[in-house]
Motif scaffolding. Structure first.
Motif, PDB file in Angstrom:
ATOM      1  N   ALA A 190      28.583  90.366  24.026  1.00  0.00           N
ATOM      2  CA  ALA A 190      28.357  89.454  25.146  1.00  0.00           C
ATOM      3  C   ALA A 190      29.488  88.436  25.216  1.00  0.00           C
ATOM      4  O   ALA A 190      29.760  87.719  24.250  1.00  0.00           O
ATOM      5  N   GLY A 191      30.155  88.398  26.367  1.00  0.00           N
ATOM      6  CA  GLY A 191      31.224  87.432  26.576  1.00  0.00           C
ATOM      7  C   GLY A 191      30.685  86.116  27.107  1.00  0.00           C
ATOM      8  O   GLY A 191      29.470  85.931  27.231  1.00  0.00           O
ATOM      9  N   PRO A 192      31.565  85.200  27.455  1.00  0.00           N
ATOM     10  CA  PRO A 192      31.140  83.914  28.028  1.00  0.00           C
ATOM     11  C   PRO A 192      30.302  84.133  29.289  1.00  0.00           C
ATOM     12  O   PRO A 192      30.675  84.896  30.179  1.00  0.00           O
ATOM     13  N   GLY A 193      29.142  83.489  29.337  1.00  0.00           N
ATOM     14  CA  GLY A 193      28.277  83.600  30.506  1.00  0.00           C
ATOM     15  C   GLY A 193      27.454  84.865  30.552  1.00  0.00           C
ATOM     16  O   GLY A 193      26.737  85.096  31.537  1.00  0.00           O
ATOM     17  N   GLN A 194      27.513  85.698  29.513  1.00  0.00           N
ATOM     18  CA  GLN A 194      26.756  86.947  29.502  1.00  0.00           C
ATOM     19  C   GLN A 194      25.618  86.889  28.492  1.00  0.00           C
ATOM     20  O   GLN A 194      25.681  86.146  27.509  1.00  0.00           O
ATOM     21  N   VAL A 195      24.571  87.678  28.737  1.00  0.00           N
ATOM     22  CA  VAL A 195      23.430  87.765  27.821  1.00  0.00           C
ATOM     23  C   VAL A 195      23.021  89.223  27.676  1.00  0.00           C
ATOM     24  O   VAL A 195      23.218  90.032  28.589  1.00  0.00           O
ATOM     25  N   VAL A 196      22.455  89.545  26.528  1.00  0.00           N
ATOM     26  CA  VAL A 196      21.965  90.902  26.292  1.00  0.00           C
ATOM     27  C   VAL A 196      20.707  91.143  27.134  1.00  0.00           C
ATOM     28  O   VAL A 196      19.867  90.253  27.299  1.00  0.00           O
TER      29      VAL A 196
END
Length: 423
Positions: A190-196
């Motif tokens: 997960a990168g910045p601003g991302q969620v699983v």
């Protein structure tokens, strides 16, 4: 905005039991019978012994010390046709058919070996240790009724009647559609601003917990109208129930409601006066049911427990639909404003009084999924109540194994009618 009670009634009334199918008996466990099972034979078929010992005539063993001549043996699976004469005994084993003339079985531990004779050391009453023909199941008895959930013992009972298959209600097929540009798969970094995409896993597990097969989980859909429309179109074509997550509120990128309208889903309600889970949408496309669940993980699971769970059970033919509940004493005050039914996440302690103590979790945020882990309960704060005081009693929903399901819900106040349904 619709009330929780009205929303739940609409869901249950819209969900109708699916059709039926014939399955092998071993696959019927956990399913709902779509037919009565009536016995055509007695079980056991004949009087048989409940113990290893000796088949005798009761009149011969009315007093301790009886000495009887052993005239034969009846191993399990064999039958002795010759009647038992007075003053004699036949060696018998558990499950063996009691020979004609005998009416009692003496346990081997209540005897002494005397060569060709046996000495009965105790007085034995007539009929002792004998299982009578039809004692378990009589001819013509209904052993399973339509609408009954089949358990392991039911499987054994049906098998004892010589039946290898059973007609049961069909189980609904479920598809999960996850929307959101911020989502990544569980095996992606997960990168910045991302969620699983944890919602897909939590909802899939919730479906399996109801006893249904693992649902179809479609690939993550980004926040584009055409992509969402195409995914929902595929899902409604492949499943009886579609669970979408995210994109159901009023944001600039919330396209789920419009996409459902575009594919011909009749929207039966949108927005429920509850917290969490207010932006819930529900509709149907023909016989297919569609739940537009919120994207917040707690909201999605709360809506599953309250609305999806009973719908899935209804479709599968169950009459016990709703998550179980119990009364509890609030252990700490909860600040809130009236207007919405609130599902307060609580920990239940059953060890300190007549009723369990419900202690609210510190965070009630709809994004804090740990507040639902470990068997947490959902305390139902009525819409007309403001702040909740410690010491007051409330109903607490207990999402969990579907065997504990109830026929009614505290959210409705009455048992929901169960009209019949077809595929």
């Amino acid at each position: 905005m619709i009330s929780v009670a009205d929303a739940l009634r609409i869901v249950v009334d819209t969900a109708a039991p699916l059709g039926s199918e014939r399955v092998a008996l071993v696959d019927a466990c956990g399913r709902v019978a779509a037919e009565d099972v009536v016995s055509t034979r007695a079980v056991p078929a004949a009087d048989n012994s409940a113990m290893d010992g000796f088949a005798v005539r009761a009149e011969d063993v009315a007093e301790p010390g009886a000495r009887l001549r052993i005239v034969g043996s009846v191993p399990a699976g064999s039958v002795r046709a010759e009647p038992l004469a007075r003053g004699t005994a036949v060696k018998i084993f558990t499950g063996s058919v009691v020979p004609p003339g005998a009416d009692t079985v003496v346990r081997v531990e209540d005897t002494e070996d005397a060569g060709e004779h046996v000495i009965v050391t105790v007085a034995v009453s007539r009929g002792a240790n004998v299982r009578r023909a039809g004692e378990d199941i009589a001819v013509g008895a209904t052993v399973v009724r339509a609408g009954q959930e089949i358990g392991p013992a039911d499987v054994g009972v049906i098998a004892s009647l010589g039946r290898a298959a059973l007609t049961v209600h069909c189980r609904p097929r479920i598809a999960i559609v996850s929307t959101g540009a911020e989502l990544v798969e569980v095996d992606e970094a997960a990168g910045p601003g991302q969620v699983v995409n944890s919602n897909a896993y939590a909802l899939a597990a919730a479906v399996v917990e109801t006893g249904l097969p693992r649902p179809l989980v479609l690939p993550i859909v980004r926040d584009r109208f055409e992509d969402i429309r195409a995914s929902l179109e595929e899902a409604t074509a492949r499943a009886d129930v579609v669970l979408s997550t995210g994109g159901v509120s009023v944001g600039d990128y919330d396209f789920v409601k419009d996409a459902l309208d575009a594919i011909g889903v009749e929207r039966l309600f949108w927005k429920v006066a509850q917290k969490p889970g207010k932006p819930l949408a529900f509709g149907r496309r023909g016989t297919r049911l569609v739940f537009g669940l919120p994207g917040n993980p707690v909201s999605a699971l709360v809506c599953f427990a309250v609305y999806v769970w009973p719908a899935l059970r209804r479709l599968a033919g169950h009459t016990r639909l709703h998550v179980p509940s119990e009364r509890a004493v609030l252990g700490a005050p909860v600040r809130r404003k009236p207007g919405l039914t609130e599902f307060v996440r609580v920990h239940l302690d059953h060890g300190r009084g007549r009723l369990p103590i419900a202690t609210p979790f510190r965070s009630q945020s709809s994004g804090v999924l740990t507040g639902l882990a470990g068997g947490a309960g959902l305390l139902v704060a009525p819409a007309d109540r403001g702040a909740l005081e410690a010491g007051d009693e409330f109903d607490v929903l207990r999402p969990g194994p579907f065997a504990a399901a109830g026929t009614s819900s505290v959210l409705l106040g009455a048992t929901v009618a169960m009209p019949g349904g077809t595929c």
